[in-house]
Scaffold this active site. Structure first.
Site, PDB file in Angstrom:
ATOM      1  CE  LYS A  71      -3.810  -2.292   2.469  1.00 21.95           C
ATOM      2  NZ  LYS A  71      -3.133  -3.557   2.812  1.00 21.95           N
ATOM      3  CG  LEU A  73       0.123   7.897  -0.046  1.00 28.84           C
ATOM      4  CD1 LEU A  73      -0.127   8.281  -1.502  1.00 28.84           C
ATOM      5  CD2 LEU A  73      -1.137   8.071   0.779  1.00 28.84           C
ATOM      6  CG  ASP A  74       6.782   8.843   0.755  1.00 30.33           C
ATOM      7  OD1 ASP A  74       7.018  10.064   0.633  1.00 30.33           O
ATOM      8  OD2 ASP A  74       7.192   8.152   1.707  1.00 30.33           O
ATOM      9  CG  HIS A  77      12.499  10.651  -6.279  1.00 33.54           C
ATOM     10  ND1 HIS A  77      13.142  10.503  -7.492  1.00 33.54           N
ATOM     11  CD2 HIS A  77      13.384  10.232  -5.329  1.00 33.54           C
ATOM     12  CE1 HIS A  77      14.355  10.022  -7.295  1.00 33.54           C
ATOM     13  NE2 HIS A  77      14.534   9.853  -5.988  1.00 33.54           N
ATOM     14  CB  THR A  78       9.535   8.315  -2.005  1.00 32.94           C
ATOM     15  OG1 THR A  78      10.373   9.410  -1.610  1.00 32.94           O
ATOM     16  CG2 THR A  78       9.697   7.186  -1.007  1.00 32.94           C
ATOM     17  NE  ARG A 185     -13.164 -13.206   7.444  1.00 32.49           N
ATOM     18  CZ  ARG A 185     -12.031 -12.693   6.976  1.00 32.49           C
ATOM     19  NH1 ARG A 185     -11.665 -12.948   5.720  1.00 32.49           N
ATOM     20  NH2 ARG A 185     -11.272 -11.936   7.731  1.00 32.49           N
TER      21      ARG A 185
END
Length: 237
Positions: A71, A73-74, A77-78, A185
Protein backbone atom coordinates in the site's frame (compact mmCIF):
# COMPACT_ATOMS: atom_id res chain seq x y z
CA UNK A 1 1.00 -0.97 -20.89
CA UNK A 2 1.20 -2.22 -17.31
CA UNK A 3 0.56 -5.95 -17.03
CA UNK A 4 -2.90 -7.07 -15.96
CA UNK A 5 -3.73 -10.53 -14.66
CA UNK A 6 -7.11 -11.36 -16.14
CA UNK A 7 -5.44 -14.16 -18.11
CA UNK A 8 -5.87 -16.47 -15.12
CA UNK A 9 -6.99 -19.83 -16.50
CA UNK A 10 -8.46 -21.53 -13.43
CA UNK A 11 -9.98 -20.79 -10.05
CA UNK A 12 -6.78 -22.06 -8.47
CA UNK A 13 -4.89 -19.21 -10.13
CA UNK A 14 -7.51 -16.75 -8.92
CA UNK A 15 -7.23 -17.63 -5.23
CA UNK A 16 -4.60 -15.62 -3.35
CA UNK A 17 -3.87 -16.83 0.17
CA UNK A 18 -2.86 -14.11 2.60
CA UNK A 19 0.12 -15.22 4.67
CA UNK A 20 -1.01 -13.13 7.63
CA UNK A 21 1.21 -14.86 10.17
CA UNK A 22 3.89 -13.45 12.51
CA UNK A 23 6.93 -15.45 11.37
CA UNK A 24 8.51 -16.78 8.21
CA UNK A 25 8.60 -20.22 9.82
CA UNK A 26 4.80 -20.24 10.07
CA UNK A 27 4.49 -18.93 6.52
CA UNK A 28 6.78 -21.69 5.24
CA UNK A 29 4.68 -24.27 7.04
CA UNK A 30 1.48 -22.89 5.51
CA UNK A 31 3.00 -22.99 2.02
CA UNK A 32 4.10 -26.59 2.55
CA UNK A 33 0.62 -27.58 3.69
CA UNK A 34 -0.98 -25.89 0.69
CA UNK A 35 1.47 -27.25 -1.88
CA UNK A 36 -0.32 -28.35 -5.03
CA UNK A 37 -3.51 -26.47 -4.13
CA UNK A 38 -2.40 -22.83 -3.89
CA UNK A 39 0.03 -21.09 -6.25
CA UNK A 40 -0.46 -17.43 -5.29
CA UNK A 41 0.28 -15.78 -1.92
CA UNK A 42 -0.09 -12.33 -0.41
CA UNK A 43 2.57 -10.91 1.91
CA UNK A 44 1.65 -7.82 3.89
CA UNK A 45 3.09 -5.71 6.68
CA UNK A 46 3.02 -8.32 9.42
CA UNK A 47 5.18 -10.85 7.62
CA UNK A 48 7.18 -8.31 5.60
CA UNK A 49 8.61 -6.83 8.78
CA UNK A 50 9.57 -10.26 10.11
CA UNK A 51 11.82 -11.31 7.21
CA UNK A 52 8.98 -11.71 4.75
CA UNK A 53 10.55 -9.70 1.95
CA UNK A 54 13.37 -12.22 1.57
CA UNK A 55 10.78 -14.98 1.77
CA UNK A 56 8.75 -13.24 -0.96
CA UNK A 57 11.80 -13.23 -3.25
CA UNK A 58 12.42 -16.90 -2.45
CA UNK A 59 8.87 -17.82 -3.38
CA UNK A 60 9.02 -15.80 -6.60
CA UNK A 61 12.34 -17.31 -7.64
CA UNK A 62 10.73 -20.74 -7.37
CA UNK A 63 7.88 -19.79 -9.69
CA UNK A 64 5.24 -18.97 -7.08
CA UNK A 65 3.22 -15.80 -7.63
CA UNK A 66 3.51 -13.20 -4.89
CA UNK A 67 1.22 -10.27 -4.19
CA UNK A 68 3.22 -7.76 -2.15
CA UNK A 69 0.64 -5.77 -0.20
CA UNK A 70 2.64 -2.68 0.77
CA UNK A 71 0.00 0.00 0.00
CA UNK A 72 2.66 2.49 -1.05
CA UNK A 73 1.97 6.20 -0.67
CA UNK A 74 4.61 8.93 -0.58
CA UNK A 75 6.02 11.70 -2.73
CA UNK A 76 6.29 10.80 -6.41
CA UNK A 77 10.03 10.13 -6.48
CA UNK A 78 9.92 7.87 -3.42
CA UNK A 79 7.03 5.82 -4.78
CA UNK A 80 8.79 5.42 -8.13
CA UNK A 81 12.06 4.25 -6.57
CA UNK A 82 10.23 1.78 -4.35
CA UNK A 83 8.39 0.34 -7.33
CA UNK A 84 11.61 0.00 -9.32
CA UNK A 85 13.13 -2.17 -6.60
CA UNK A 86 9.97 -4.24 -6.22
CA UNK A 87 10.05 -4.94 -9.96
CA UNK A 88 13.54 -6.37 -9.46
CA UNK A 89 12.23 -8.66 -6.72
CA UNK A 90 10.05 -10.51 -9.25
CA UNK A 91 6.72 -9.79 -7.59
CA UNK A 92 3.46 -10.40 -9.46
CA UNK A 93 1.27 -7.76 -7.79
CA UNK A 94 1.86 -4.65 -5.70
CA UNK A 95 -0.59 -2.31 -4.00
CA UNK A 96 -0.47 1.49 -4.26
CA UNK A 97 -2.93 3.77 -2.47
CA UNK A 98 -5.23 5.18 -5.15
CA UNK A 99 -3.96 8.75 -5.11
CA UNK A 100 -3.62 9.93 -8.73
CA UNK A 101 -0.06 11.31 -8.50
CA UNK A 102 1.20 8.23 -6.67
CA UNK A 103 -0.44 5.94 -9.21
CA UNK A 104 1.00 7.79 -12.18
CA UNK A 105 4.49 7.67 -10.67
CA UNK A 106 4.18 3.94 -9.97
CA UNK A 107 2.92 3.21 -13.48
CA UNK A 108 5.85 5.02 -15.05
CA UNK A 109 8.33 3.22 -12.79
CA UNK A 110 6.87 -0.21 -13.63
CA UNK A 111 6.53 0.41 -17.36
CA UNK A 112 7.78 -2.52 -19.44
CA UNK A 113 7.70 -4.96 -16.53
CA UNK A 114 5.26 -7.76 -15.67
CA UNK A 115 4.35 -6.20 -12.31
CA UNK A 116 0.60 -5.68 -11.91
CA UNK A 117 -0.01 -2.48 -9.94
CA UNK A 118 -3.18 -2.50 -7.87
CA UNK A 119 -4.92 0.64 -6.67
CA UNK A 120 -6.20 0.37 -3.09
CA UNK A 121 -9.61 2.03 -3.03
CA UNK A 122 -11.27 1.79 0.41
CA UNK A 123 -10.16 -0.75 3.01
CA UNK A 124 -12.71 -3.50 3.60
CA UNK A 125 -12.49 -2.84 7.35
CA UNK A 126 -14.05 0.62 6.81
CA UNK A 127 -17.74 1.51 6.72
CA UNK A 128 -19.55 4.82 6.23
CA UNK A 129 -18.95 6.02 9.79
CA UNK A 130 -15.24 5.31 9.43
CA UNK A 131 -15.19 7.43 6.28
CA UNK A 132 -16.84 10.32 8.14
CA UNK A 133 -14.36 9.97 11.00
CA UNK A 134 -11.36 10.45 8.69
CA UNK A 135 -12.92 13.39 6.87
CA UNK A 136 -14.06 11.95 3.54
CA UNK A 137 -17.13 13.49 1.94
CA UNK A 138 -17.94 10.25 0.09
CA UNK A 139 -19.51 7.04 1.33
CA UNK A 140 -17.35 3.92 0.71
CA UNK A 141 -19.19 2.87 -2.46
CA UNK A 142 -18.95 6.30 -4.09
CA UNK A 143 -15.27 6.69 -3.25
CA UNK A 144 -14.44 3.20 -4.57
CA UNK A 145 -16.02 4.04 -7.92
CA UNK A 146 -14.25 7.39 -8.12
CA UNK A 147 -10.92 5.73 -7.41
CA UNK A 148 -11.64 3.00 -9.97
CA UNK A 149 -12.00 5.69 -12.63
CA UNK A 150 -8.77 7.35 -11.50
CA UNK A 151 -6.91 4.02 -11.52
CA UNK A 152 -8.11 3.31 -15.05
CA UNK A 153 -6.98 6.72 -16.28
CA UNK A 154 -3.61 6.35 -14.53
CA UNK A 155 -2.91 3.09 -16.37
CA UNK A 156 -2.96 0.83 -13.31
CA UNK A 157 -3.20 -2.95 -13.74
CA UNK A 158 -6.12 -3.34 -11.38
CA UNK A 159 -7.97 -2.21 -8.29
CA UNK A 160 -8.47 -3.61 -4.80
CA UNK A 161 -12.00 -3.25 -3.46
CA UNK A 162 -14.66 -5.10 -1.56
CA UNK A 163 -16.38 -7.79 -3.61
CA UNK A 164 -19.60 -5.97 -2.77
CA UNK A 165 -18.40 -3.22 -5.11
CA UNK A 166 -16.75 -5.49 -7.69
CA UNK A 167 -19.69 -5.54 -10.10
CA UNK A 168 -19.89 -1.74 -10.26
CA UNK A 169 -16.10 -1.45 -10.51
CA UNK A 170 -16.01 -3.99 -13.34
CA UNK A 171 -18.44 -1.85 -15.32
CA UNK A 172 -16.02 1.08 -14.98
CA UNK A 173 -12.68 -0.63 -15.63
CA UNK A 174 -13.80 -3.09 -18.30
CA UNK A 175 -12.89 -6.75 -18.75
CA UNK A 176 -9.09 -6.56 -18.72
CA UNK A 177 -8.13 -4.91 -15.44
CA UNK A 178 -7.74 -7.05 -12.34
CA UNK A 179 -10.39 -6.61 -9.66
CA UNK A 180 -8.84 -8.05 -6.50
CA UNK A 181 -11.14 -8.52 -3.54
CA UNK A 182 -10.17 -9.12 0.09
CA UNK A 183 -12.75 -9.45 2.86
CA UNK A 184 -13.78 -12.89 1.56
CA UNK A 185 -15.49 -15.09 4.12
CA UNK A 186 -16.98 -18.55 3.44
CA UNK A 187 -20.60 -19.07 4.43
CA UNK A 188 -20.90 -19.31 8.22
CA UNK A 189 -17.39 -18.05 9.04
CA UNK A 190 -16.47 -15.28 11.48
CA UNK A 191 -16.09 -11.82 9.90
CA UNK A 192 -13.32 -10.76 12.29
CA UNK A 193 -12.45 -7.07 11.75
CA UNK A 194 -13.89 -7.02 8.23
CA UNK A 195 -17.11 -5.05 7.67
CA UNK A 196 -17.81 -5.26 3.92
CA UNK A 197 -17.57 -9.01 3.38
CA UNK A 198 -18.76 -11.35 0.62
CA UNK A 199 -18.69 -15.13 0.12
CA UNK A 200 -16.28 -16.64 -2.45
CA UNK A 201 -19.04 -17.61 -4.87
CA UNK A 202 -20.68 -14.21 -4.77
CA UNK A 203 -17.33 -12.49 -5.34
CA UNK A 204 -16.78 -14.49 -8.53
CA UNK A 205 -20.32 -13.72 -9.71
CA UNK A 206 -19.73 -10.03 -8.99
CA UNK A 207 -16.76 -9.90 -11.35
CA UNK A 208 -13.74 -10.37 -9.07
CA UNK A 209 -10.69 -11.59 -10.95
CA UNK A 210 -8.84 -12.64 -7.77
CA UNK A 211 -9.96 -13.39 -4.23
CA UNK A 212 -7.68 -12.74 -1.25
CA UNK A 213 -8.35 -15.11 1.64
CA UNK A 214 -6.24 -15.06 4.77
CA UNK A 215 -7.49 -16.19 8.16
CA UNK A 216 -10.18 -18.63 6.95
CA UNK A 217 -7.34 -20.66 5.39
CA UNK A 218 -4.14 -19.98 7.36
CA UNK A 219 -6.04 -20.06 10.66
CA UNK A 220 -7.79 -23.35 9.88
CA UNK A 221 -6.85 -26.60 11.61
CA UNK A 222 -6.70 -28.20 8.17
CA UNK A 223 -5.51 -25.59 5.68
CA UNK A 224 -5.81 -27.87 2.65
CA UNK A 225 -9.46 -28.67 3.38
CA UNK A 226 -10.22 -25.00 3.99
CA UNK A 227 -8.61 -23.96 0.70
CA UNK A 228 -10.37 -26.75 -1.23
CA UNK A 229 -13.72 -25.72 0.24
CA UNK A 230 -13.21 -22.13 -0.89
CA UNK A 231 -12.13 -23.26 -4.35
CA UNK A 232 -15.28 -25.41 -4.55
CA UNK A 233 -17.39 -22.34 -3.71
CA UNK A 234 -15.58 -20.38 -6.42
CA UNK A 235 -16.06 -23.11 -9.02
CA UNK A 236 -19.76 -23.40 -8.26
CA UNK A 237 -20.36 -19.69 -8.88
Amino acid sequence: MIATTMQARSMQERLIVGLDVPTVKEAEQAVRELDGIVSFYKIGYQLAFAGGLDFAKELASGGTKVFLDMKLLDIDHTVAKGVENIVRMGMTMLTIHAYPKAMRSAVEAARGSELCLLAVSVLTSMDEQDMIDVGYEYDPHTLVLRRAEQALHAGMGGIVCSAAEAEAVRRIVGPDMAVVTPGIRPVGSDHGDQKRVVTPGQAIRNGSSHLVVGRPIVGAANKREAAEAILDEMRSA
